[in-house]
Design a protein around this motif. Structure first.
Motif, PDB file in Angstrom:
ATOM      1  N   ILE A  78       0.847  -1.206   0.000  1.00  0.00           N
ATOM      2  CA  ILE A  78       0.000   0.000   0.000  1.00  0.00           C
ATOM      3  C   ILE A  78       0.872   1.242   0.000  1.00  0.00           C
ATOM      4  O   ILE A  78       0.630   2.194  -0.760  1.00  0.00           O
ATOM      5  CB  ILE A  78      -0.958  -0.011   1.221  1.00  0.00           C
ATOM      6  N   GLY A  79       1.902   1.243   0.852  1.00  0.00           N
ATOM      7  CA  GLY A  79       2.811   2.391   0.889  1.00  0.00           C
ATOM      8  C   GLY A  79       3.553   2.590  -0.410  1.00  0.00           C
ATOM      9  O   GLY A  79       3.672   3.712  -0.912  1.00  0.00           O
ATOM     10  N   VAL A  80       4.060   1.510  -0.993  1.00  0.00           N
ATOM     11  CA  VAL A  80       4.819   1.604  -2.243  1.00  0.00           C
ATOM     12  C   VAL A  80       3.924   2.076  -3.383  1.00  0.00           C
ATOM     13  O   VAL A  80       4.294   2.958  -4.170  1.00  0.00           O
ATOM     14  CB  VAL A  80       5.487   0.244  -2.577  1.00  0.00           C
ATOM     15  N   VAL A  81       2.734   1.514  -3.482  1.00  0.00           N
ATOM     16  CA  VAL A  81       1.811   1.892  -4.558  1.00  0.00           C
ATOM     17  C   VAL A  81       1.382   3.345  -4.420  1.00  0.00           C
ATOM     18  O   VAL A  81       1.330   4.091  -5.409  1.00  0.00           O
ATOM     19  CB  VAL A  81       0.579   0.952  -4.585  1.00  0.00           C
ATOM     20  N   SER A  82       1.102   3.780  -3.207  1.00  0.00           N
ATOM     21  CA  SER A  82       0.669   5.175  -3.035  1.00  0.00           C
ATOM     22  C   SER A  82       1.809   6.151  -3.307  1.00  0.00           C
ATOM     23  O   SER A  82       1.580   7.282  -3.727  1.00  0.00           O
ATOM     24  CB  SER A  82       0.108   5.393  -1.634  1.00  0.00           C
ATOM     25  N   PHE A  83       3.035   5.709  -3.099  1.00  0.00           N
ATOM     26  CA  PHE A  83       4.178   6.582  -3.352  1.00  0.00           C
ATOM     27  C   PHE A  83       4.514   6.656  -4.837  1.00  0.00           C
ATOM     28  O   PHE A  83       4.822   7.721  -5.363  1.00  0.00           O
ATOM     29  CB  PHE A  83       5.395   6.081  -2.563  1.00  0.00           C
ATOM     30  N   PHE A  84       4.463   5.541  -5.551  1.00  0.00           N
ATOM     31  CA  PHE A  84       4.890   5.515  -6.943  1.00  0.00           C
ATOM     32  C   PHE A  84       3.755   5.721  -7.937  1.00  0.00           C
ATOM     33  O   PHE A  84       3.781   6.658  -8.715  1.00  0.00           O
ATOM     34  CB  PHE A  84       5.633   4.206  -7.260  1.00  0.00           C
ATOM     35  N   SER A  85       2.789   4.827  -7.965  1.00  0.00           N
ATOM     36  CA  SER A  85       1.784   4.924  -9.012  1.00  0.00           C
ATOM     37  C   SER A  85       0.531   4.160  -8.603  1.00  0.00           C
ATOM     38  O   SER A  85       0.610   3.083  -8.019  1.00  0.00           O
ATOM     39  CB  SER A  85       2.329   4.336 -10.312  1.00  0.00           C
ATOM     40  N   ALA A  86      -0.611   4.713  -8.948  1.00  0.00           N
ATOM     41  CA  ALA A  86      -1.885   4.061  -8.656  1.00  0.00           C
ATOM     42  C   ALA A  86      -2.172   2.944  -9.655  1.00  0.00           C
ATOM     43  O   ALA A  86      -3.138   2.205  -9.492  1.00  0.00           O
ATOM     44  CB  ALA A  86      -3.009   5.080  -8.684  1.00  0.00           C
TER      45      ALA A  86
END
Length: 158
Positions: A78-86
């Motif tokens: 969740i953290g990685v996706v919200s930081f990089f790309s939806a």
């Protein structure tokens, strides 16, 4: 769930050691041979069921650890996706579903283990009841009314 499963596994291991010691300490002489044979058979059956219980508990414990690890991976995703790309928003959902599946699977293993634990308890209590009737005065046995639990079938040897 991990703590209670780990505790149950420890109790099964202690019980196996205790029954193993009891089985080995039974005398080999012929006094009361029928009772000794019945007791050996009961202890052997208990050891078999306890072995199955320990395997179920070990599998459940591994499954719960795996579920916790996957839920942690879900949080990281969740953290990685919200930081990089939806664009990759499905990844945390997949991890969450896999974690929930393992949690459900571990719970089902504990249901099977609990049923096995109950069957071993019933078997041991039935053995104790049968053998105790040999040592109690006959009048007491004949006037005793057996109590039945509603979800257990009645048997002839009760």
């Amino acid at each position: 769930m991990i703590l209670s499963t780990s505790t149950r596994l420890g109790r099964v291991v202690d019980r196996v050691r205790s029954l193993s010691d009891r089985l080995q300490s039974l005398p080999d002489d012929e006094t009361k041979a029928d009772l000794l044979d019945e007791k050996r058979a009961m202890l052997f059956d208990q050891l078999d069921k306890l072995t199955s219980r320990s395997r179920l508990l070990q599998r459940a414990l591994t499954t719960f650890y795996l579920a916790v690890g996957i839920f942690v991976a879900t949080s990281v995703a969740i953290g990685v996706v919200s930081f990089f790309s939806a664009r990759f928003a499905f990844i945390p959902v997949v991890f969450g579903l896999i974690g929930a599946f393992f949690l459900f699977y571990g719970s089902m293993l504990l249901v099977f283990e609990a049923r096995l634990a109950l069957s071993t308890t019933h078997a041991e209590m039935d053995f104790i009841w049968r053998t105790s009737k040999r040592f109690v005065p006959r009048e007491l046995v004949e006037q005793h009314n057996t109590h039945y639990v509603h979800f257990r079938k009645k048997s002839d040897n009760s």
